[in-house]
Design a protein around this motif. Structure first.
Motif, PDB file in Angstrom:
ATOM      1  N   GLN A  43       0.825  -1.202   0.000  1.00 40.45           N
ATOM      2  CA  GLN A  43       0.000   0.000   0.000  1.00 40.45           C
ATOM      3  C   GLN A  43       0.863   1.257   0.000  1.00 40.45           C
ATOM      4  O   GLN A  43       0.400   2.335  -0.328  1.00 40.45           O
ATOM      5  CB  GLN A  43      -0.954   0.004   1.210  1.00 40.45           C
ATOM      6  N   ASP A  44       2.145   1.126   0.333  1.00 47.20           N
ATOM      7  CA  ASP A  44       3.073   2.263   0.318  1.00 47.20           C
ATOM      8  C   ASP A  44       3.966   2.241  -0.913  1.00 47.20           C
ATOM      9  O   ASP A  44       4.993   2.932  -0.952  1.00 47.20           O
ATOM     10  CB  ASP A  44       3.930   2.239   1.589  1.00 47.20           C
ATOM     11  N   SER A  45       3.609   1.428  -1.909  1.00 47.07           N
ATOM     12  CA  SER A  45       4.363   1.284  -3.169  1.00 47.07           C
ATOM     13  C   SER A  45       5.783   0.767  -2.954  1.00 47.07           C
ATOM     14  O   SER A  45       6.704   1.106  -3.689  1.00 47.07           O
ATOM     15  CB  SER A  45       4.395   2.607  -3.943  1.00 47.07           C
ATOM     16  N   SER A  61      -3.900 -13.622   3.597  1.00 46.14           N
ATOM     17  CA  SER A  61      -5.276 -13.746   3.107  1.00 46.14           C
ATOM     18  C   SER A  61      -5.393 -13.104   1.727  1.00 46.14           C
ATOM     19  O   SER A  61      -4.515 -12.344   1.303  1.00 46.14           O
ATOM     20  CB  SER A  61      -6.260 -13.080   4.077  1.00 46.14           C
ATOM     21  N   PHE A  62      -6.486 -13.415   1.045  1.00 47.56           N
ATOM     22  CA  PHE A  62      -6.750 -12.890  -0.301  1.00 47.56           C
ATOM     23  C   PHE A  62      -8.107 -12.202  -0.295  1.00 47.56           C
ATOM     24  O   PHE A  62      -9.117 -12.819   0.044  1.00 47.56           O
ATOM     25  CB  PHE A  62      -6.714 -14.027  -1.326  1.00 47.56           C
ATOM     26  N   ILE A  63      -8.105 -10.922  -0.681  1.00 49.61           N
ATOM     27  CA  ILE A  63      -9.315 -10.097  -0.633  1.00 49.61           C
ATOM     28  C   ILE A  63      -9.317  -9.180  -1.864  1.00 49.61           C
ATOM     29  O   ILE A  63      -8.371  -9.187  -2.655  1.00 49.61           O
ATOM     30  CB  ILE A  63      -9.363  -9.225   0.649  1.00 49.61           C
ATOM     31  N   TYR A  64     -10.357  -8.377  -2.018  1.00 49.33           N
ATOM     32  CA  TYR A  64     -10.293  -7.244  -2.934  1.00 49.33           C
ATOM     33  C   TYR A  64     -11.183  -6.143  -2.383  1.00 49.33           C
ATOM     34  O   TYR A  64     -12.168  -6.397  -1.696  1.00 49.33           O
ATOM     35  CB  TYR A  64     -10.620  -7.631  -4.377  1.00 49.33           C
ATOM     36  N   THR A  65     -10.806  -4.903  -2.662  1.00 51.95           N
ATOM     37  CA  THR A  65     -11.426  -3.757  -1.993  1.00 51.95           C
ATOM     38  C   THR A  65     -12.831  -3.436  -2.472  1.00 51.95           C
ATOM     39  O   THR A  65     -13.585  -2.794  -1.746  1.00 51.95           O
ATOM     40  CB  THR A  65     -10.569  -2.489  -2.123  1.00 51.95           C
ATOM     41  N   ASP A 105      -7.156  -2.468  -7.640  1.00 52.36           N
ATOM     42  CA  ASP A 105      -6.600  -2.260  -6.306  1.00 52.36           C
ATOM     43  C   ASP A 105      -5.145  -1.789  -6.381  1.00 52.36           C
ATOM     44  O   ASP A 105      -4.196  -2.560  -6.213  1.00 52.36           O
ATOM     45  CB  ASP A 105      -6.718  -3.534  -5.472  1.00 52.36           C
ATOM     46  N   THR A 106      -5.001  -0.498  -6.635  1.00 51.18           N
ATOM     47  CA  THR A 106      -3.686   0.139  -6.658  1.00 51.18           C
ATOM     48  C   THR A 106      -3.194   0.311  -5.219  1.00 51.18           C
ATOM     49  O   THR A 106      -3.978   0.175  -4.271  1.00 51.18           O
ATOM     50  CB  THR A 106      -3.780   1.513  -7.325  1.00 51.18           C
ATOM     51  N   PHE A 126      -0.895  -4.683   2.751  1.00 49.39           N
ATOM     52  CA  PHE A 126      -1.901  -4.922   1.715  1.00 49.39           C
ATOM     53  C   PHE A 126      -1.160  -4.871   0.385  1.00 49.39           C
ATOM     54  O   PHE A 126      -0.543  -3.856   0.055  1.00 49.39           O
ATOM     55  CB  PHE A 126      -3.008  -3.870   1.792  1.00 49.39           C
ATOM     56  N   LEU A 127      -1.210  -5.987  -0.361  1.00 50.28           N
ATOM     57  CA  LEU A 127      -0.340  -6.133  -1.524  1.00 50.28           C
ATOM     58  C   LEU A 127      -1.090  -6.255  -2.840  1.00 50.28           C
ATOM     59  O   LEU A 127      -2.179  -6.824  -2.905  1.00 50.28           O
ATOM     60  CB  LEU A 127       0.561  -7.352  -1.343  1.00 50.28           C
ATOM     61  N   THR A 128      -0.459  -5.739  -3.871  1.00 51.13           N
ATOM     62  CA  THR A 128      -0.951  -5.817  -5.239  1.00 51.13           C
ATOM     63  C   THR A 128       0.254  -6.046  -6.148  1.00 51.13           C
ATOM     64  O   THR A 128       1.382  -6.186  -5.676  1.00 51.13           O
ATOM     65  CB  THR A 128      -1.731  -4.533  -5.628  1.00 51.13           C
TER      66      THR A 128
END
Length: 194
Positions: A43-45, A61-65, A105-106, A126-128
């Motif tokens: 989340q902080d790039s 875990s695996f989620i999406y916003t 989800d950027t 939180f990862l992407t």
């Protein structure tokens, strides 16, 4: 249940079944195998890898916003457990939530989502990342995700516990698992490492 979620659940169970446990309080949690490593963007790039967390107990875990049902429920449950872990959260226990919708989800979207749930970002990432890489990470953990025409993502909901040595120990399927047991499992893995 619509046809896609049912198929995804069936596929997930065939590809990589969740390993729940029936351990008594005095027994060690089962060992599944080496947790698949990955490198994604926080989340902080910032680039984050699972191996960066060696020495800590990690819940992945695996989620999406944009999810309107189970993902916010899981994130809220994890936030409540985060609070119950006290001073161990961050220095000794960490959470990682990986999006199954990396196109939307950027890092900024994930940061806003994390803040809305009161996630302590000193211990929760939180990862992407690149969609193909995110898909492959999910696959290695037994998560199948399929984007619907309306933008929703049908996916298996797995939360995996990784011990301080990087070994995958147990996976919780769904969102209705016992939060006290989850907390106790995190702490027992921490105790095991002492």
């Amino acid at each position: 249940m619509s046809e896609w979620p049912a198929r995804i659940l069936l596929l997930a169970l065939m590809v990589g079944p969740a390993h729940a446990h029936d351990a008594l309080h005095d027994e060690r949690l089962p060992t599944i195998g080496q947790a698949p490593d990955f490198t994604l963007v926080s989340q902080d790039s910032v680039r984050v890898s699972l191996h960066d967390f060696r020495g800590k107990v990690v819940a992945v875990s695996f989620i999406y916003t944009y999810c309107t049902d189970v993902c916010p429920m899981l994130t809220a449950h994890m936030a409540s457990v985060q609070e119950k872990l006290g001073s161990a959260f961050g220095p000794k226990i960490a959470f990682i939530s990986i999006t199954v919708d990396p196109e939307r989800d950027t890092p900024d979207v994930l940061k806003e989502y994390a803040q809305s749930f009161g996630a302590d970002l000193k211990g929760w990432s939180f990862l992407t990342g690149d969609p193909a890489v995110v898909h492959e990470v999910g696959r290695k953990y037994g998560v199948i995700a399929k984007k619907a025409a309306n933008g929703d993502v049908d996916h298996t909901l797995l939360t995996s516990l990784v011990d301080p040595g990087g070994i995958l120990r147990v996976q919780y399927l769904g969102v209705r698992f016992d939060l006290e047991e989850f907390r106790d499992d995190l702490l027992s893995l921490l105790d095991e490492a002492r």
